[in-house]
Scaffold this active site. Structure first.
Site, mmCIF file in Angstrom:
data_model
loop_
_atom_site.group_PDB
_atom_site.id
_atom_site.type_symbol
_atom_site.label_atom_id
_atom_site.label_comp_id
_atom_site.label_asym_id
_atom_site.label_seq_id
_atom_site.Cartn_x
_atom_site.Cartn_y
_atom_site.Cartn_z
ATOM 1 N N GLU A 134 -1.438 -39.898 6.064
ATOM 2 C CA GLU A 134 -2.719 -40.434 5.620
ATOM 3 C C GLU A 134 -2.599 -41.420 4.456
ATOM 4 O OE1 GLU A 134 -5.509 -36.612 6.922
ATOM 5 O OE2 GLU A 134 -5.247 -37.087 4.793
ATOM 6 N N GLU A 325 -3.475 -32.962 12.618
ATOM 7 C CA GLU A 325 -4.356 -32.079 11.848
ATOM 8 C C GLU A 325 -5.722 -32.054 12.513
ATOM 9 O OE1 GLU A 325 -4.793 -32.856 7.650
ATOM 10 O OE2 GLU A 325 -2.651 -33.238 7.389
#
Length: 429
Positions: A134, A325
């Site tokens: 991320e 995720e």
């Protein structure tokens, strides 16, 4: 790391906690691998703590810092669980931050040395590598909004950091091709399906802007070797750039960033619904009642999983995709703390949408729940719980929630639509 320093700043962590102990996986990893084996998972995604390997950011790698991961990898393999290793999950060594952190090009070189040290030690056994987790969060939340470490509020610095994170990814790909030949190498992005709050032109324009800064600012250089022109123009309009020329991009950078990878990891939790904000930037709005939100305030929107996966496949065509995720935080009911029906409903619906995307041609090769157990959730500290296993932070006892039983059953091949039995949470592990 920068998070150790950030946690000492009053007000930075909502509950005032830190990650010194958290779920204490460092000392309890053997039992935690046994829990993974009990669940029946095929892979375990974990990250290497950069400061354990290079406490000062430079110099020689500390062998003792890699010993933990060496033993963890061996135990996972012995249990029939594939190690899925992430190099950088936000914990930059503070010593590097003191020298400019991700706004400095020198950090790219430091990351390449880090990747080399870890790859040389574990590349003979780890077959799945994530370079960055991320980068949007590290760049935007950490350098523009200041709500994550290192706590900066400088939009210009955010753009430098984003570029250097992507460049470091490309450099790490080159290093890992050498140190872990034949392994799958990729990057993980947080992606969101962006929707307008209404059919108005203004709201649709807000969608374009947020999609440009959140999704395409990272996907375009990775897969097309360029930054999106419209998103660059937005940054110029907002005063974050002096002009369309990007001062942080040096000759050859975009070629390195676009180095071919084997997969894209997609972190997906919710969608974004936007309208124009007062500062000329998109503003998120809530369009559903509170009971359709998770404890993080995120809308439960399972179709977003399908939308994100099919869009990425259609427009960028990574050879493989992993959902790296997906999960939900909910507050436990004190009367029945392990009965997490809402989490089960969330997971069931999102897994179904991931399966639907795969059935429609998306090359989906894996799905990871966030997370195995409750842990330190960054700026939320210990106040938000995502785990399949409940963690008592005083005793460190791990207890399976009903979602752990549901997930185990789903993995074992039972229908994901079958509701969890009320006695599940009483089974011992």
């Amino acid at each position: 790391s920068i998070w150790d320093r950030f946690a000492t700043v009053p007000g930075s962590i909502v509950d005032g906690s830190d990650s010194e102990i958290a779920c204490d996986h460092y000392h309890r990893w053997r039992d935690d691998v046994d829990r993974l084996r009990w669940l029946g998972v095929g892979a375990y995604r974990f990250s290497v703590a950069w400061p354990r390997v290079f406490p000062t950011g430079t110099g020689s790698a500390r062998a003792i810092g890699l010993d933990f991961y060496d033993a963890l990898v061996d135990r996972l393999l012995a249990a029939g669980i594939r190690p899925f290793l992430t190099l950088n999950h936000w914990d930059l060594p503070q010593a590097l931050q003191d020298r400019g952190g991700w706004t400095s090009r020198a950090t790219v070189d430091a990351f390449a040395r880090f990747a080399e040290a870890v790859g040389r030690r574990l590349g003979d056994r780890v077959r799945h590598w994530v370079t960055q987790n991320e980068p949007w969060c590290m760049a935007h939340l950490g350098h523009e909004q200041g709500v994550h470490a290192p706590g900066m509020r400088d939009p210009g610095a955010s753009l430098w950091a984003a570029h250097h994170l992507l460049l470091a990814h490309g450099r790490a790909v080159e290093v890992l091709r050498r140190e872990a030949p034949g392994a799958e190498i990729g990057i993980v992005l947080i992606l969101s399906s962006v929707h307008p709050a209404s059919d108005s032109d203004a709201d649709r324009e807000a969608v374009r802007q947020l999609d440009g800064s959140l999704n395409r600012w990272y996907l375009e250089p990775l897969y097309r070797g360029r930054y999106p022109d419209d998103a660059v123009a937005d940054r110029v309009r907002l005063g974050h750039l002096a002009g369309p020329e990007l001062p942080f991009v040096k000759p050859g950078d975009l070629r390195v960033i676009a180095s071919p990878t084997d997969f894209l990891g997609v972190n997906m939790y919710s969608r974004s619904v936007v309208t124009p904000g007062p500062a000329g930037q998109p503003s998120s709005v809530q369009v559903v009642p509170d009971h359709e939100l998770t404890a993080m305030g995120w809308e439960v929107y399972p179709r977003g999983m399908y939308e994100v996966l099919t869009r990425v496949h259609r427009e960028y065509a990574p050879p493989r995709i992993y959902v790296t995720e997906n999960g939900a935080a909910y507050d436990d009911d004190p009367a029945v703390p392990l009965a997490d029906v809402r989490r089960i409903d969330y997971l069931r619906a999102h897994v179904a949408e991931a399966r639907r995307a795969a059935a429609d041609g998306v090359p989906l090769h894996g799905y990871f729940v966030w997370s195995l157990m409750d842990n330190f959730e960054w700026s939320q500290g210990l106040s938000k719980r995502f785990g399949l296993f409940h963690v008592d932070y005083t005793t460190q006892r791990r207890t399976p929630r009903e979602s752990a039983y549901w997930y185990r059953d789903a993995i074992a091949g039972e229908t994901a639509a079958q509701p969890a039995s009320p006695h599940h949470a009483r089974r011992p592990v």
